[in-house]
Design a protein around this motif. Structure first.
Motif, PDB file in Angstrom:
ATOM      1  N   ASP A  69       0.810  -1.213   0.000  1.00  0.00           N
ATOM      2  CA  ASP A  69       0.000   0.000   0.000  1.00  0.00           C
ATOM      3  C   ASP A  69       0.846   1.267   0.000  1.00  0.00           C
ATOM      4  OD1 ASP A  69      -2.264  -1.406  -0.092  1.00  0.00           O
ATOM      5  OD2 ASP A  69      -2.905  -1.057   1.972  1.00  0.00           O
ATOM      6  N   PHE A  70       2.000   1.226   0.691  1.00  0.00           N
ATOM      7  CA  PHE A  70       2.742   2.482   0.761  1.00  0.00           C
ATOM      8  C   PHE A  70       3.378   2.850  -0.574  1.00  0.00           C
ATOM      9  CE2 PHE A  70       5.563  -0.707   2.712  1.00  0.00           C
ATOM     10  CZ  PHE A  70       6.711  -0.568   1.959  1.00  0.00           C
TER      11      PHE A  70
ATOM     12  N   GLU B  38       1.826   2.124  -3.394  1.00  0.00           N
ATOM     13  CA  GLU B  38       0.648   2.632  -4.090  1.00  0.00           C
ATOM     14  C   GLU B  38       0.377   4.080  -3.668  1.00  0.00           C
ATOM     15  OE1 GLU B  38      -3.063   0.190  -4.091  1.00  0.00           O
ATOM     16  OE2 GLU B  38      -2.519   0.369  -6.191  1.00  0.00           O
ATOM     17  N   ALA B  39       0.543   4.339  -2.370  1.00  0.00           N
ATOM     18  CA  ALA B  39       0.344   5.701  -1.869  1.00  0.00           C
ATOM     19  C   ALA B  39       1.315   6.656  -2.563  1.00  0.00           C
ATOM     20  CB  ALA B  39       0.534   5.741  -0.357  1.00  0.00           C
TER      21      ALA B  39
ATOM     22  N   ARG C 272       2.598   6.230  -5.491  1.00  0.00           N
ATOM     23  CA  ARG C 272       2.191   6.367  -6.896  1.00  0.00           C
ATOM     24  C   ARG C 272       1.016   7.320  -7.036  1.00  0.00           C
ATOM     25  NH1 ARG C 272       0.923   0.758  -8.673  1.00  0.00           N
ATOM     26  NH2 ARG C 272      -0.014   1.811 -10.432  1.00  0.00           N
ATOM     27  N   VAL C 273       0.065   7.236  -6.092  1.00  0.00           N
ATOM     28  CA  VAL C 273      -1.072   8.151  -6.151  1.00  0.00           C
ATOM     29  C   VAL C 273      -0.599   9.587  -5.969  1.00  0.00           C
ATOM     30  CG1 VAL C 273      -3.293   8.748  -5.152  1.00  0.00           C
ATOM     31  CG2 VAL C 273      -2.562   6.406  -5.160  1.00  0.00           C
ATOM     32  N   ARG C 274       0.467   9.752  -5.175  1.00  0.00           N
ATOM     33  CA  ARG C 274       1.008  11.091  -4.947  1.00  0.00           C
ATOM     34  C   ARG C 274       1.635  11.613  -6.235  1.00  0.00           C
ATOM     35  NH1 ARG C 274       3.572  10.167  -0.145  1.00  0.00           N
ATOM     36  NH2 ARG C 274       5.573   9.701  -1.068  1.00  0.00           N
ATOM     37  N   GLY C 275       1.994  10.715  -7.143  1.00  0.00           N
ATOM     38  CA  GLY C 275       2.589  11.134  -8.401  1.00  0.00           C
ATOM     39  C   GLY C 275       4.098  11.022  -8.414  1.00  0.00           C
ATOM     40  N   GLU C 276       4.675  10.282  -7.471  1.00  0.00           N
ATOM     41  CA  GLU C 276       6.116  10.124  -7.405  1.00  0.00           C
ATOM     42  C   GLU C 276       6.644   9.388  -8.634  1.00  0.00           C
ATOM     43  OE1 GLU C 276       7.869  11.459  -5.207  1.00  0.00           O
ATOM     44  OE2 GLU C 276       6.736  11.619  -3.327  1.00  0.00           O
TER      45      GLU C 276
ATOM     46  N   LEU D 252      -3.519   8.225 -13.705  1.00  0.00           N
ATOM     47  CA  LEU D 252      -2.870   9.230 -12.868  1.00  0.00           C
ATOM     48  C   LEU D 252      -1.513   9.668 -13.398  1.00  0.00           C
ATOM     49  CD1 LEU D 252      -0.497   8.261 -10.545  1.00  0.00           C
ATOM     50  CD2 LEU D 252      -2.374   6.814  -9.923  1.00  0.00           C
TER      51      LEU D 252
ATOM     52  N   LEU E  94      -3.280  16.096  -9.009  1.00  0.00           N
ATOM     53  CA  LEU E  94      -3.066  15.005  -8.055  1.00  0.00           C
ATOM     54  C   LEU E  94      -3.193  15.516  -6.627  1.00  0.00           C
ATOM     55  CD1 LEU E  94       0.020  13.311  -9.719  1.00  0.00           C
ATOM     56  CD2 LEU E  94      -2.266  12.355  -9.548  1.00  0.00           C
TER      57      LEU E  94
ATOM     58  N   PHE F 293      -5.610   5.206   2.647  1.00  0.00           N
ATOM     59  CA  PHE F 293      -5.747   3.762   2.512  1.00  0.00           C
ATOM     60  C   PHE F 293      -6.370   3.129   3.742  1.00  0.00           C
ATOM     61  CE2 PHE F 293      -2.815   4.696  -0.796  1.00  0.00           C
ATOM     62  CZ  PHE F 293      -3.098   3.761  -1.772  1.00  0.00           C
TER      63      PHE F 293
ATOM     64  N   THR G 260      -0.083  -1.060   6.560  1.00  0.00           N
ATOM     65  CA  THR G 260       0.673  -1.303   5.349  1.00  0.00           C
ATOM     66  C   THR G 260       0.824  -0.044   4.496  1.00  0.00           C
ATOM     67  OG1 THR G 260      -1.367  -1.983   4.271  1.00  0.00           O
ATOM     68  CG2 THR G 260       0.009  -3.718   5.183  1.00  0.00           C
ATOM     69  N   ALA G 261       0.062   1.001   4.831  1.00  0.00           N
ATOM     70  CA  ALA G 261       0.108   2.200   3.991  1.00  0.00           C
ATOM     71  C   ALA G 261       1.246   3.134   4.370  1.00  0.00           C
ATOM     72  CB  ALA G 261      -1.218   2.948   4.057  1.00  0.00           C
ATOM     73  N   LEU G 262       1.878   2.878   5.525  1.00  0.00           N
ATOM     74  CA  LEU G 262       3.010   3.702   5.934  1.00  0.00           C
ATOM     75  C   LEU G 262       4.284   2.891   5.752  1.00  0.00           C
ATOM     76  CD1 LEU G 262       1.559   5.131   9.267  1.00  0.00           C
ATOM     77  CD2 LEU G 262       1.449   6.141   6.999  1.00  0.00           C
ATOM     78  N   ASN G 263       5.251   3.477   5.078  1.00  0.00           N
ATOM     79  CA  ASN G 263       6.520   2.788   4.861  1.00  0.00           C
ATOM     80  C   ASN G 263       7.218   2.554   6.200  1.00  0.00           C
ATOM     81  OD1 ASN G 263       9.093   1.989   4.151  1.00  0.00           O
ATOM     82  ND2 ASN G 263       9.213   3.374   2.407  1.00  0.00           N
TER      83      ASN G 263
ATOM     84  N   PHE H 218       6.724  17.825  -1.956  1.00  0.00           N
ATOM     85  CA  PHE H 218       6.391  17.408  -3.313  1.00  0.00           C
ATOM     86  C   PHE H 218       5.358  18.334  -3.956  1.00  0.00           C
ATOM     87  CE2 PHE H 218       4.142  14.565  -6.320  1.00  0.00           C
ATOM     88  CZ  PHE H 218       5.223  14.127  -7.058  1.00  0.00           C
ATOM     89  N   TYR H 219       4.310  18.658  -3.200  1.00  0.00           N
ATOM     90  CA  TYR H 219       3.236  19.456  -3.784  1.00  0.00           C
ATOM     91  C   TYR H 219       3.417  20.944  -3.522  1.00  0.00           C
ATOM     92  CZ  TYR H 219       0.531  15.130  -4.227  1.00  0.00           C
ATOM     93  OH  TYR H 219       0.091  13.883  -4.560  1.00  0.00           O
TER      94      TYR H 219
ATOM     95  N   ARG I 150      -1.057  12.522   6.526  1.00  0.00           N
ATOM     96  CA  ARG I 150      -0.298  12.541   5.283  1.00  0.00           C
ATOM     97  C   ARG I 150      -1.167  13.024   4.123  1.00  0.00           C
ATOM     98  NH1 ARG I 150       2.314   7.157   3.023  1.00  0.00           N
ATOM     99  NH2 ARG I 150       0.162   6.460   3.122  1.00  0.00           N
TER     100      ARG I 150
END
Lengths: 311, 604
Positions: A198-199, A201-202, A204-208, B356, B364, B371, B376-379, B394-395, B440
């Motif tokens: 998931d991270f 994917e997160a 990728r959604v951010r556009g990295e 995307l 974006l 999520f 699992t969504a946090l590294n 980034f943004y 986040r």
């Protein structure tokens, strides 16, 4: 975790109970510790071996050194037993075995280390590329890899060396390619696993971009298993290069190298000399110590790692 | 009733790295009589599973018994010899884990696995065991009991698998069943059917059970006695009626408060209109999407068909439906993770690229995805300040001090202490991780937040806190939310509008109060009536209704023609509903129902 935060909204005596496990530190068992000690000794020898060695690796010792009062005037210098003059005895043409083991550590460990790093450079780069790249790229790289894996590695090395001659750069190059195949498989499967998390994917959604995802999200998460695998792979490379030297195709005389030392001194067994055993022991202690450390670490990170590495 | 299990002043501790002991269970006592269900109720971390496992004489690695006794018919199971414990487990005491899907081996048939333990223990031979299993399949109301044993786990649904696990546990006629959150991972419609099966089979078999859960409304349906736990201590102990009707302890009341009331009109927070503008913040038009290789422009497996949803600025749209209905796919289409094969996604009235990769960074930024699993969504290899700092960099191009300041603001916003910035995700609890996950998404200063089941994996109290936080953030920032959940009660209290998805189609949508009051689409009605109520005896009443009988235990199936809900619908018209696509009826105020039946017929 005793410092659970006081939530602003909830001031009663019942806070959210923490369910995060306490942080686990890797503590090595005695086996791992022993391995570390042995490994450190070998690393020191690589660093200062030639400085502390009593003779040069190629020196054929003078007969006079071994003359004992009332003994033979011209004693054999070959396969001398350990004594005060030569702590581990001499080899088949009368060179000091201790000096050769000390010098040889640099050659054997050095070549193996460079070859393993080279194998990792190729294997990890291509493995990650296959994991993040298109299906076609993955397919192409994986089939190429299967082809390399299907050729017996020693055979391939023998043919190449027979054709191109035995030089140290070629030895490193070949070993690297052969071992890159198995590194590729591990890097690819580890990378694929992280790639679908998931991270990632997160990100990728951010556009990295792909580079950021590889360097920041994937590599840090596969570094630990790869490092452990590096240890094991290094052991196999030592054994492989020693095997080549034993066959006479690895490091060429007069340079000393543990594998070729075993081979040259093999006739000594008939005379009851310990000469072939000394380099064998050197190989054994080094490889087993690395193995013990790797085993210990993977036992702490769960059997998962160990299972994947049996390939 | 004779006492089967006595737990007497049980104390269990964890051993820390420095060899000191950390108490986990601090002197808990209760009895389980034959034929009785005792519920252990509390949040994660309250020690409920640890206590339940002690009935098998077992502790998780790292824990140890430090005091008290657990007696099964007078015999202490903690000090019992290892080989006697082995005979005890699976034979006299059976354990049912939370996830059936993870418990079954996909390579063996169901029958082999259900009968394995009692054949292994030598209680009966294979033939007797097969007979016994068949009886249990019947008792658990599983379909096709004669041949079920020959099938493989992937061939049955999640709810059926959960019941098969009960069959597995009951096969050896155990004296005591230990059930660990057996319905937590299930849809409401599946949960009700599993609960009913468990309840009747426990009654029939006359075995006793310990039921571990955090959900009081489930407990109310199944338990005779309730033990409420907090931090390893008993807070309240009594019969189900006592505890549910007259909770005596603050903590019980707080647990009950966290159980959201059954969904009904009028629970939602009114969203202020100040953030309103002309164009909807986000809109999807005629979306068809799916997975698999494309043929003639259409994917092999279609998950969404002709979906129209629009999210007004500052509004919250709740998306509900059972698993497999396409809720997450809808969010993925909006985020661009899954490009739609037909239809458009509009942001502020402007067309967005379906994929995307082709969207601009500013586009974006405006749509952020939260999520489901914060775990699992946090590294795991990044510190919290790094996780929160990256979107800022980034943004918004923030750097150095400014970035630092914003990270602290974000932590304040989600009610986490500022020194968490230096921690790694594994040093946080589940609720705290979910807060970081939200922070986040907020870091990007988005206009639309896509929340995919963000509280489903959390305990009721932790989840309720996160919902409160979301409500506050909505007020502060004016962000629009797409809130995906299979939990209707949560959606009812949080959303302005509801979209009910069934098998990839929008069957009903409109303002919360209208969707949750009659006239209903038959599927909405089924969903609403399946949410357990916090009172004893609800289950029996609910099972009598027509919807429940028609609707439970069916797998969501996509159909090419007609209404997909046809085979579960109590109002289905043979020959019409299965052939023709249902018309969309507009009931005013944007309240749409897709059904062949007319408005008058919805009300019975």
């Amino acid at each position: 975790m005793s410092d659970t935060p006081q939530n602003n909204g909830v001031t009663s005596q019942f806070d959210e109970l923490p369910d995060a496990p306490p942080k686990r530190k890797i503590k090595l068992s005695w086996a791992g510790k022993t391995g570390c000690v042995v490994l450190v000794i070998w690393i020191i020898i690589v660093a200062i071996g030639p400085m502390i060695s009593p003779y040069h690796e190629a020196d054929i010792l003078d007969e006079e050194l071994f003359i004992v009062p009332g003994g033979d005037e011209y004693p054999d210098t070959e396969f001398q037993p350990p004594s005060k003059i030569v702590l581990l005895g001499t080899d088949y043409i009368g060179r000091d075995l201790l000096s050769r083991v000390l010098y040889g550590a640099r050659t054997t460990i050095g070549i193996s280390l460079i070859a393993t790093i080279w194998a990792y450079l190729i294997g990890v780069t291509l493995g990650i590329a296959a994991a993040v790249g298109s299906k076609f790229l993955d397919m192409a790289l994986s089939r190429l890899n299967d082809a390399i894996l299907s050729i017996p590695s020693l055979m391939m090395a023998l043919v190449m060396i027979a054709a191109l001659g035995s030089t140290i750069p070629l030895l490193i190059f070949l070993t690297g390619i052969i071992y890159a195949a198995s590194v590729f498989r591990i890097a690819r499967s580890l990378g694929q696993e992280v790639m679908v998390s998931d991270f990632v994917e997160a990100a990728r959604v951010r556009g990295e971009g792909l580079w950021w995802i590889i360097t920041r999200e994937i590599l840090p998460n596969i570094a630990m298993p790869l490092a452990t695998d590096f240890g094991l792979r290094f052991v196999w490379v030592i054994l492989f290069i020693s095997a080549l030297s034993f066959l006479g195709l690895g490091v060429q005389p007069p340079m000393s190298d543990w594998g070729s030392m075993v081979k040259e001194n093999l006739p000594g067994l008939i005379y009851g000399s310990i000469a072939p055993l000394v380099p064998s022991l050197a190989i054994a202690t080094l490889t087993i110590s690395v193995n013990m450390i790797v085993d210990d670490i993977s036992a702490h990170t769960g059997g998962k790692l160990a299972k994947r590495m049996i390939s | 009733m004779s006492v089967l299990l006595e737990v007497d002043d049980l104390k269990i501790s964890a051993r820390r790295d420095d060899e000191s002991l950390l108490p986990i269970v601090k002197g808990v006592s209760f009895n389980v009589a034959r034929g009785e269900v005792v519920a252990l109720c509390g949040e994660s971390g309250s020690g409920k599973t640890t206590i339940a496992l002690s009935a098998l004489g077992y502790t998780k690695p790292g824990l140890e018994f430090v005091g008290g006794e657990v007696r099964l018919e007078g015999e202490d199971v903690i000090t019992m010899a290892a080989d006697k414990q082995r005979a005890l487990r699976g034979q006299r005491v059976a354990y049912l884990a939370q996830s059936a899907a993870a418990t079954f081996n996909p390579a063996l048939t169901i029958g082999e696995q259900v009968t394995e333990s009692c054949v292994l223990h030598g209680i009966m031979n294979q033939e007797q065991a097969n007979k016994r299993a068949e009886t249990l399949y019947r008792a658990l109301e599983l379909p096709d009991p004669d041949r079920l044993g020959k099938r493989y786990p992937h061939q049955v649904s999640g709810g059926q698998l959960q019941r098969l696990m009960a069959a597995m546990a009951l096969c050896g006629k155990p004296d005591l069943l230990v059930l660990d959150e057996p319905t937590t991972a299930l849809d409401v419609t599946t949960q009700i059917e599993v609960l009913k099966a468990f309840k009747s089979v426990i009654k029939q078999e006359g075995s006793a059970a310990i039921y571990v859960t955090h959900d009081l409304s489930v407990v109310a349906q199944i338990a005779d006695h309730i033990v409420v736990l907090y931090a390893g201590e008993t807070q309240e102990h009594g019969t189900a009626e006592q505890v549910i009707d007259q909770p005596g302890h603050d903590y019980t009341r707080r647990l009950m408060h966290a159980v959201r009331p059954p969904p009904a009109a009028g629970q939602g927070d009114e969203t202020s209109e100040e953030h309103q503008r002309e164009a909807p913040a986000l809109q999807v038009q005629d979306i068809t999407a799916g997975y698999g290789r494309k043929q003639n422009g259409a994917p092999a497996i279609i998950v969404l068909r002709d979906v129209n949803v629009s999210i007004e600025r500052g509004h919250t749209v709740g998306v509900i439906g059972e698993s497999g209905c396409g809720k997450s796919t809808l969010a993925r289409v909006m985020a661009g993770l899954l490009p739609a094969s037909q239809g458009q996604v509009l942001l502020d009235g402007d067309n967005l690229e379906p994929a995307l990769q082709k969207r601009a960074r500013s586009e974006l930024q405006k749509i952020q995805f939260v999520f489901q699993m914060a775990d699992t969504a946090l590294n795991p290899r990044q510190r919290i300040d790094h996780i929160l700092g990256r979107p800022l960099e980034f943004y918004l191009g923030l750097k150095g001090k400014e970035k630092r300041r914003r990270i602290m603001e974000l932590l304040d916003m989600v009610e986490l202490p500022q020194d968490f910035a230096g921690r790694y995700p594994e040093e946080l609890s589940g609720g705290q991780k979910q807060r970081v996950n939200l922070a986040r998404a907020l870091a990007a200063s988005p206009e639309v937040l896509l929340c995919d089941e963000v509280i489903s994996a959390l305990d009721s109290i932790v989840g309720a806190n996160v919902i409160e936080l979301l409500k506050r953030l909505r007020k502060q920032t004016g962000v629009s939310f797409v809130f995906i959940s299979h939990d209707l009660s949560t959606v009812a209290s949080f959303a302005d509008e509801i979209v009910v998805l069934y098998a990839g189609r929008v069957v009903e949508q409109g303002p919360v109060d209208q969707v949750l009051s009659p006239p209903y689409h038959p599927y909405t009605r089924l969903l609403i009536s399946s949410v357990p109520e916090l009172r004893v005896g609800w289950l029996e009443e609910a099972m009598q209704t027509q919807e429940a009988q028609a609707g439970i235990d069916r797998v969501v199936q996509l159909t090419e023609t007609g209404c997909p809900f046809f085979d579960r619908c109590p109002l289905a018209i043979e020959g019409t509903c299965d052939r023709e696509t249902a018309p969309i009826r507009d009931l005013g105020d944007g309240h749409l129902i897709e059904c062949h039946r007319s408005e008058e017929e919805f009300v019975h």
